[in-house]
Design a protein around this motif. Structure first.
Motif, PDB file in Angstrom:
ATOM      1  N   GLU A 182       0.806  -1.222   0.000  1.00 54.52           N
ATOM      2  CA  GLU A 182       0.000   0.000   0.000  1.00 54.52           C
ATOM      3  C   GLU A 182       0.842   1.275   0.000  1.00 54.52           C
ATOM      4  O   GLU A 182       0.358   2.342  -0.386  1.00 54.52           O
ATOM      5  N   LYS A 183       2.089   1.167   0.407  1.00 53.19           N
ATOM      6  CA  LYS A 183       2.914   2.374   0.534  1.00 53.19           C
ATOM      7  C   LYS A 183       3.578   2.809  -0.769  1.00 53.19           C
ATOM      8  O   LYS A 183       4.164   3.890  -0.843  1.00 53.19           O
ATOM      9  N   TYR A 184       3.461   1.989  -1.809  1.00 56.04           N
ATOM     10  CA  TYR A 184       4.175   2.300  -3.054  1.00 56.04           C
ATOM     11  C   TYR A 184       3.295   3.099  -4.020  1.00 56.04           C
ATOM     12  O   TYR A 184       2.140   2.752  -4.260  1.00 56.04           O
TER      13      TYR A 184
ATOM     14  N   PRO B 259       9.102 -14.023 -14.761  1.00 55.80           N
ATOM     15  CA  PRO B 259       8.135 -15.010 -15.255  1.00 55.80           C
ATOM     16  C   PRO B 259       6.804 -14.906 -14.516  1.00 55.80           C
ATOM     17  O   PRO B 259       6.724 -14.330 -13.436  1.00 55.80           O
ATOM     18  N   LEU B 260       5.766 -15.452 -15.107  1.00 54.99           N
ATOM     19  CA  LEU B 260       4.449 -15.559 -14.467  1.00 54.99           C
ATOM     20  C   LEU B 260       3.921 -14.211 -13.986  1.00 54.99           C
ATOM     21  O   LEU B 260       3.450 -14.067 -12.861  1.00 54.99           O
ATOM     22  N   LYS B 261       3.991 -13.227 -14.870  1.00 54.28           N
ATOM     23  CA  LYS B 261       3.546 -11.877 -14.510  1.00 54.28           C
ATOM     24  C   LYS B 261       2.088 -11.836 -14.061  1.00 54.28           C
ATOM     25  O   LYS B 261       1.740 -11.149 -13.105  1.00 54.28           O
ATOM     26  N   CYS B 262       1.251 -12.553 -14.786  1.00 52.75           N
ATOM     27  CA  CYS B 262      -0.177 -12.491 -14.467  1.00 52.75           C
ATOM     28  C   CYS B 262      -0.477 -13.095 -13.103  1.00 52.75           C
ATOM     29  O   CYS B 262      -1.365 -12.626 -12.391  1.00 52.75           O
ATOM     30  N   GLU B 263       0.270 -14.129 -12.739  1.00 50.96           N
ATOM     31  CA  GLU B 263       0.101 -14.718 -11.416  1.00 50.96           C
ATOM     32  C   GLU B 263       0.497 -13.733 -10.326  1.00 50.96           C
ATOM     33  O   GLU B 263      -0.159 -13.622  -9.287  1.00 50.96           O
ATOM     34  N   ILE B 264       1.573 -13.003 -10.566  1.00 52.72           N
ATOM     35  CA  ILE B 264       2.019 -11.987  -9.608  1.00 52.72           C
ATOM     36  C   ILE B 264       0.969 -10.887  -9.483  1.00 52.72           C
ATOM     37  O   ILE B 264       0.608 -10.464  -8.381  1.00 52.72           O
ATOM     38  N   LEU B 265       0.463 -10.451 -10.625  1.00 50.18           N
ATOM     39  CA  LEU B 265      -0.560  -9.396 -10.610  1.00 50.18           C
ATOM     40  C   LEU B 265      -1.801  -9.838  -9.856  1.00 50.18           C
ATOM     41  O   LEU B 265      -2.395  -9.060  -9.107  1.00 50.18           O
TER      42      LEU B 265
ATOM     43  N   ILE C 113      -1.226  -9.543  -6.090  1.00 49.39           N
ATOM     44  CA  ILE C 113      -1.025  -8.235  -5.467  1.00 49.39           C
ATOM     45  C   ILE C 113      -2.135  -7.230  -5.750  1.00 49.39           C
ATOM     46  O   ILE C 113      -2.252  -6.232  -5.033  1.00 49.39           O
ATOM     47  N   ARG C 114      -2.953  -7.465  -6.777  1.00 58.47           N
ATOM     48  CA  ARG C 114      -3.871  -6.411  -7.237  1.00 58.47           C
ATOM     49  C   ARG C 114      -4.858  -5.958  -6.158  1.00 58.47           C
ATOM     50  O   ARG C 114      -5.208  -4.780  -6.076  1.00 58.47           O
ATOM     51  N   LYS C 115      -5.327  -6.885  -5.330  1.00 50.62           N
ATOM     52  CA  LYS C 115      -6.308  -6.525  -4.305  1.00 50.62           C
ATOM     53  C   LYS C 115      -5.701  -5.703  -3.176  1.00 50.62           C
ATOM     54  O   LYS C 115      -6.415  -5.044  -2.414  1.00 50.62           O
TER      55      LYS C 115
END
Length: 234
Positions: A183-185, A195-201, A204-206
């Motif tokens: 939240e601080k960024y 790799p696996l960008k969509c999995e990372i997104l 973290i998106r929520k």
């Protein structure tokens, strides 16, 4: 057209594999130069417009997809090796010709402008690698706070030492994205080779506030498949 492209991809894969095997057998300067040469040849192949057209016309061909996936994975591994060796050269005060860094600096400067980064921002850089040029450029240009994250502990250790060597003492380094308070960024940059960008997104998106700007780096068409490990949303 597809036969010609397939042949070229087979040759590229063979050269990448051979150069990687030679380096892994004997980690000497000559074999490192062989790695660089194979990557340079791949880059030259990618930038040719006729290859983009050929790929666009044949991208549904299963054999072509198999080879571009293999080449993408090989090139990612090789680029990681080259970055580490260049970092070690800097630490040893050896001359380093890190040409990729010069091009990346220009990209980062455009991102600073396009995404309105300022000195008061706190930026998270995911996939910083051994040579976090993105972080160095942001600090030099605007003096913003930046945190680098990489799962490769060896790369992270080298990047810490390089940052210290070059006088970037205020950059933070972390190994685990899940331990950070997102939240601080104000901005989050996800590097091309992650790799696996969509999995990372998805993870973290929520946790991200609406104001956070997300910069997802990836290639287009042929470059996307050959160099960048990018997983499309299903």
């Amino acid at each position: 057209m597809s036969k010609s492209l397939l042949f070229d991809l087979k040759v590229l894969e063979f050269k990448l594999k051979e150069s990687l095997e030679q380096y892994e057998k004997e980690r000497i300067e000559e074999n490192l130069e062989l790695l660089k040469s194979s990557i340079n040849e791949l880059c030259s192949f990618i930038v040719k417009k006729e290859n983009h057209l050929a790929f666009f016309q044949t991208q549904e061909n299963e054999n072509i997809r198999i080879y571009v996936t293999s080449i993408r994975d090989l090139s990612t591994k090789i680029l990681g090796i080259i970055e580490k060796e260049e970092a070690r050269k800097i630490l040893k005060d050896t001359n380093s010709c890190f040409q990729y860094g010069e091009e990346l600096e220009l990209t980062v400067k455009r991102e600073i402008h396009d995404y309105e980064m300022t000195s008061s921002d706190h930026i998270l850089f995911v996939g910083s690698g051994s040579m976090p040029i993105t972080a160095f450029t942001i600090v030099k240009e605007i003096g913003a706070k930046i945190t680098c994250v990489d799962i490769d502990k060896e790369a992270l250790g080298l990047s810490k030492e390089v940052a210290k060597k070059l006088g970037f003492h205020d950059i933070s380094f972390e190994n685990d994205l899940s331990n950070l308070t997102l939240e601080k960024y104000s901005h989050i940059i996800i590097a091309s080779l992650v790799p696996l960008k969509c999995e990372i997104l998805e993870k973290i998106r929520k946790k991200l506030p609406i104001r956070t700007k997300l910069i997802l780096r990836y290639g287009n068409e042929l470059k996307e498949y050959l160099i960048i490990q990018f997983v499309k949303e299903k």
